[in-house]
Design an enzyme around this catalytic site. Sequence first.
Site, PDB file in Angstrom:
ATOM      1  N   LEU A   1       0.860  -1.170   0.000  1.00 48.32           N
ATOM      2  CA  LEU A   1       0.000   0.000   0.000  1.00 48.32           C
ATOM      3  C   LEU A   1       0.899   1.223   0.000  1.00 48.32           C
ATOM      4  CD1 LEU A   1      -2.697  -0.936   2.707  1.00 48.32           C
ATOM      5  CD2 LEU A   1      -2.886  -1.160   0.221  1.00 48.32           C
ATOM      6  N   ASP A   2       0.461   2.280  -0.678  1.00 44.58           N
ATOM      7  CA  ASP A   2       1.226   3.518  -0.641  1.00 44.58           C
ATOM      8  C   ASP A   2       1.397   3.974   0.803  1.00 44.58           C
ATOM      9  OD1 ASP A   2       1.110   3.452  -3.398  1.00 44.58           O
ATOM     10  OD2 ASP A   2      -0.564   4.866  -3.523  1.00 44.58           O
ATOM     11  N   LYS A   3       2.429   4.741   1.035  1.00 45.70           N
ATOM     12  CA  LYS A   3       2.711   5.225   2.391  1.00 45.70           C
ATOM     13  C   LYS A   3       1.481   5.851   3.035  1.00 45.70           C
ATOM     14  CE  LYS A   3       5.435   8.670   4.921  1.00 45.70           C
ATOM     15  NZ  LYS A   3       6.411   9.789   4.823  1.00 45.70           N
TER      16      LYS A   3
ATOM     17  N   THR B   1      -1.681   5.515   2.220  1.00 43.33           N
ATOM     18  CA  THR B   1      -2.927   4.748   2.099  1.00 43.33           C
ATOM     19  C   THR B   1      -3.037   3.819   3.296  1.00 43.33           C
ATOM     20  OG1 THR B   1      -2.909   4.822  -0.315  1.00 43.33           O
ATOM     21  CG2 THR B   1      -4.193   3.065   0.699  1.00 43.33           C
TER      22      THR B   1
ATOM     23  N   ARG C   1      -5.439   5.741  -7.900  1.00 45.00           N
ATOM     24  CA  ARG C   1      -5.224   7.187  -7.975  1.00 45.00           C
ATOM     25  C   ARG C   1      -5.095   7.647  -9.426  1.00 45.00           C
ATOM     26  NH1 ARG C   1      -0.205   7.785  -4.047  1.00 45.00           N
ATOM     27  NH2 ARG C   1      -0.500  10.030  -4.429  1.00 45.00           N
TER      28      ARG C   1
END
EC number: 5.4.99.-
Length: 332
Positions: A138-140, A142, A249
Amino acid sequence: MELVIEADAATERLDAALARRLAGDDLSRSRIKALVLDGRVAVGGRTVTDPSAKIAAGAAVAIDLPATAPAAPGPEPIPLAIVHEDAEVVVLDKPAGLVVHPAAGHASGTLVNALIAHCGASLSGIGGVARPGIVHRLDKETSGLMVVAKTDRAHRSLAAQFADHGRTGPLERAYLAVVWGVPRQRSGTVDLPIGRNPRDRETMAVVHGAHGREAITHYEVLETYGPAQDPVASLVECRLETGRTHQIRVHMTRLGHPLLGDPTYGTGFRTKVEKLHRLAPQAAAALEALGRQALHARLLAFEHPKTGRTRRFESDPPADMASLIEALRSIG
């Protein structure tokens, strides 16, 4: 440690025979190959360093299994929200702001560091190293559900499931996203390839041709906020059929509905600037307090590597995103 097995084929490749007989012992074929090349396998008392060497039926094979090496990243006592844990996997609810894996600029303070500290001796080793197996990220900024492997067997199984994207198995991934405006079609599929942005290598973009990789996102509008004739924002569930970097995104931005709070893909949109002043003070304050893209991994389902049963986990949005949603609901 030594393990003696009996080959039971007339003639069989050494690595294939070992992989077959050790299938339940958390030793992948690549790991077995590395052990052979490292001179840790003997056939009939003689060391063999060729993984493709043929062995006769009844040959005694001895393996010298070295102790699991410590992980390169160090353990750090970072609090984790563990949803489920057993001998094979850890399912956790990642908070926003936590980087998953050590990298340039993030050598410590990551999820991997936290998991090494949390799991300790229960990590049997991935490829001979005591480290958690990261099969998706997961993105930082998110938040939400992730599953991590603790054994080679779990790592192989989960990696295969994520590579298959749930097309033939029970893997499911669903996210909640708060986006500007409302997609014209309340449900649909975005099927556009994603790759590195040729104009900005730090970001991703829809890229056609050889440099774009297949990316498919299914979405459904769950709620809208603001006047019915011109809503300011909406809550969208996104289900991934692929798992590209920044996929949701990028896809929602391409639809013309970037995520609220997205500092990378949400800037430069006139709709964002025009709609921002229409937010009620409470909603504007909640968005400012969020300080990140409004994206949360709410659902994760997969086949358990050992039992074969489908495990399904759900997570409510964290307090910052929940506050934003409640504030948006108050917009008239």
